[in-house]
Design a protein around this motif. Structure first.
Motif, PDB file in Angstrom:
ATOM      1  N   GLU A 145      18.950 -25.508 -63.288  1.00 18.72           N
ATOM      2  CA  GLU A 145      18.166 -24.606 -64.139  1.00 18.72           C
ATOM      3  C   GLU A 145      17.158 -25.362 -64.997  1.00 18.72           C
ATOM      4  O   GLU A 145      16.084 -24.836 -65.312  1.00 18.72           O
ATOM      5  CB  GLU A 145      19.107 -23.814 -65.048  1.00 18.72           C
ATOM      6  N   GLY A 168      11.938 -25.795 -65.882  1.00 16.34           N
ATOM      7  CA  GLY A 168      12.933 -24.817 -66.307  1.00 16.34           C
ATOM      8  C   GLY A 168      13.395 -25.013 -67.733  1.00 16.34           C
ATOM      9  O   GLY A 168      13.706 -24.046 -68.431  1.00 16.34           O
ATOM     10  N   GLU A 208      11.745 -25.610 -70.265  1.00 22.05           N
ATOM     11  CA  GLU A 208      10.807 -25.055 -71.246  1.00 22.05           C
ATOM     12  C   GLU A 208      11.203 -23.644 -71.674  1.00 22.05           C
ATOM     13  O   GLU A 208      10.714 -23.156 -72.701  1.00 22.05           O
ATOM     14  CB  GLU A 208       9.394 -25.055 -70.670  1.00 22.05           C
ATOM     15  N   ARG A 209      12.066 -22.987 -70.901  1.00 20.58           N
ATOM     16  CA  ARG A 209      12.500 -21.644 -71.289  1.00 20.58           C
ATOM     17  C   ARG A 209      13.308 -21.663 -72.587  1.00 20.58           C
ATOM     18  O   ARG A 209      13.482 -20.637 -73.226  1.00 20.58           O
ATOM     19  CB  ARG A 209      13.320 -21.011 -70.162  1.00 20.58           C
ATOM     20  N   ARG A 243       8.882 -20.409 -79.129  1.00 21.20           N
ATOM     21  CA  ARG A 243       7.541 -19.970 -78.707  1.00 21.20           C
ATOM     22  C   ARG A 243       6.431 -20.544 -79.586  1.00 21.20           C
ATOM     23  O   ARG A 243       5.313 -20.756 -79.123  1.00 21.20           O
ATOM     24  CB  ARG A 243       7.459 -18.444 -78.697  1.00 21.20           C
TER      25      ARG A 243
END
Length: 547
Positions: free
Chosen positions: A212, A217, A219-220, A224
């Motif tokens: 993952e 990945g 960076e999820r 924000r």
């Protein structure tokens, strides 16, 4: 060259060929020789200290024989092509005790000679029949020996590559094991900033699997508000191949965003080709929370301190008016009604007047201390002449009250008015405690790279070492109040002024000729140090009486 020559044996050992399994590359050469020479038996041998060992054989099943049972050892010892064929003499090779090597009457062997001249063994043919080789056949067998040596070099290269590969795999395994127990979050990217590795601590922190997280990945989990800044930093580091450091928030496995401090650097291969980046991160959330609390506490203390200083200033100022009235009325009472009072009454009036004067001096000293702090934003630090400061302070105290001696003195980085106040208080202290009618003071200074250490020495009675810390406390006096006037605030003011300049002040208890005070100030070349430890500006009017 002898069989037991250390260099030859070392060379043979470097190929790591002995006692290795059969190899098709060598067997292919042996079969080719058997067909070319139409012989039943072919051997490719290597000779060490005690035996002849066969890497490949055709027509017999013997892997090794003692040195004295086969002529391959003679080829090595004599370093030459050897051919033995005689129909009258006994068999060239007697029957092997193991039964795998039959008796023969023909033997021919060409040396396996390396490029640097070491003979390691031979390629040999032998037969139960009598025969002789033509010169062209001898040449062909020598050429076959060259082929064997070529294969031997390739064998060595492959062995070395295999060893290096195993070492590399082992090193990488140990490296990853080390990273997995390291108390930081470790990652690795390729040349286009796609993640290719995360250590166990990273995966435990995020609560996600390696699959993952790979690529982009991970960076999820970024906050924000930090995504754009992180992308800009990572892109710049990849393009310019530079080291970077960044703080950002990453979602932990429990959903909480935690602050991480991450450092990364480029990685390169042996040819200096860019492979990507490697780096690590630590959780600094608790540190940032502590810093925020400390900043808030500092601001609260600054506000409280400012309020207290303002209160002290206002209170001291407001106290001066009634004190003036008390002093004035006590003087009137003493002057106008002194004759009507008895001795006890006059004594009470005198004590009231003396107490009022002491109180007025203390209030004035408090005002002086508060002005230093409250006016600390009105003027900046600058390069200041110590000679000029000392001259002004001497004049303020009174030229007739003391002699001041000094040689060449350096400039310091400070507030001129406060430095005048500093020397004024030290000179005034020397005058108060002077043994003679006129005080005698010597000022000296020494420089290091960033600081100036100043000493002010007098010839008074001196101060006991046990009181070295007490003398800089507010309202602390060691002398009898009746003997020496003062409020006990002068040295406390000196300590405050030195603190505002980022230095320290102390009593030199090794000096026995009186009292010697030492203190440090920054030199004009160390402004950056001063700005980190002292305010941007200090008072202009405290203690300066020149006009």
């Amino acid at each position: 060259m002898t069989i037991c020559d250390p260099e030859r044996l070392s060379k043979l050992q470097s190929y790591q060929i002995l006692d290795t399994p059969p190899d098709e590359r060598f067997d292919r050469i042996a079969r080719l020789v058997a067909r070319s020479f139409t012989v039943p038996m072919v051997g490719i041998s290597f000779v060490d200290r005690r035996r002849v060992w066969f890497k490949s054989t055709i027509g017999f099943d013997v892997r090794q024989v003692p040195l004295d049972q086969f002529h391959c050892s003679q080829v090595v010892a004599e370093d030459r092509f050897l051919e033995i064929s005689d129909g009258v003499s006994p068999p060239v090779v007697s029957h092997s005790p193991s039964g795998g090597l039959p008796a023969t009457r023909f033997y021919a062997g060409a040396p396996l000679r390396t490029n640097d001249g070491f003979v390691l063994g031979s390629i040999c043919i032998f037969d139960e029949k009598f025969r002789r080789l033509r010169p062209s056949e001898r040449h062909s067998l020598e050429s076959m020996a060259d082929f064997v040596v070529d294969e031997l070099e390739q064998f060595k290269s492959l062995q070395r590559n295999q060893v290096e590969t195993e070492v590399l795999k082992s090193s990488e395994r140990h490296f990853r094991e080390l990273l997995d127990i390291a108390p930081i979050l470790v990652w690795m990217t390729d040349a286009v900033w796609q993640s290719v590795y995360f250590n166990t601590n990273w995966l435990n922190f995020t609560g996600r699997s390696l699959v993952e997280e790979l690529g982009s990945g991970w960076e999820r989990g970024l906050h924000r508000d930090d995504i754009k800044r992180c992308h800009e930093t990572f892109t710049e580091s990849t393009q310019n191949r530079n080291v970077y450091s960044i703080e950002y928030r990453l979602r932990r496995h429990d959903g909480e965003y935690r602050w991480l401090l991450e450092s990364g650097r480029p990685r390169f291969d042996a040819d200096d080709a860019f492979l990507g980046c490697v780096g690590g991160a630590v959780d600094i959330t608790d540190l940032k929370v502590a810093e925020a609390r400390l900043e808030a506490r500092t601001r609260e203390l600054e506000r409280s301190n400012s309020a207290l200083e303002q209160f002290a200033s206002v209170a001291a100022h407001d106290l001066k008016a009634p004190l003036r009235h008390i002093v004035a009325f006590s003087e009137i009472l003493k002057t106008e009604y002194g004759e009507t009072l008895d001795e006890q009454g006059r004594l009470c009036v005198e004590q009231m007047a003396a107490a009022s004067l002491r109180m007025r001096n203390m209030v004035s000293s408090l005002l002086e201390l508060s002005r230093i702090s409250l006016a600390s934003n009105e003027s900046g630090f600058a390069a200041t002449s110590l000679v000029d400061v000392i001259s002004r302070a001497h004049a303020n105290v009174g030229l007739a009250a003391l002699d001041v001696h000094h040689g060449d003195l350096p400039e310091v980085y400070g507030a001129r008015s406060l430095l005048i106040q500093l020397f004024h208080n030290l000179f005034d202290n020397a005058v108060k405690y002077a043994v003679d009618t006129k005080a005698d003071v010597t000022v000296e200074a020494s420089m290091t790279e960033d600081t100036v250490e100043v000493s002010v020495s007098d010839k008074g009675p001196g101060i006991d070492a046990e009181n070295a810390d007490l003398i800089f406390q507010l309202f602390k006096r060691l002398a009898n109040k009746a003997e020496v006037s003062g409020s006990g605030i002068g040295l406390a003011l000196c300590s405050r002024i030195i603190a505002l300049h980022g230095g320290k002040i102390w009593l030199d208890d090794s000096y026995k000729g009186g009292a010697r005070f030492r203190f440090t100030l920054n030199s004009p070349t160390s402004e950056h140090i001063l700005m980190q430890c002292a305010p941007d500006a200090v008072a202009t009017g405290a203690g300066e009486t020149d006009s």
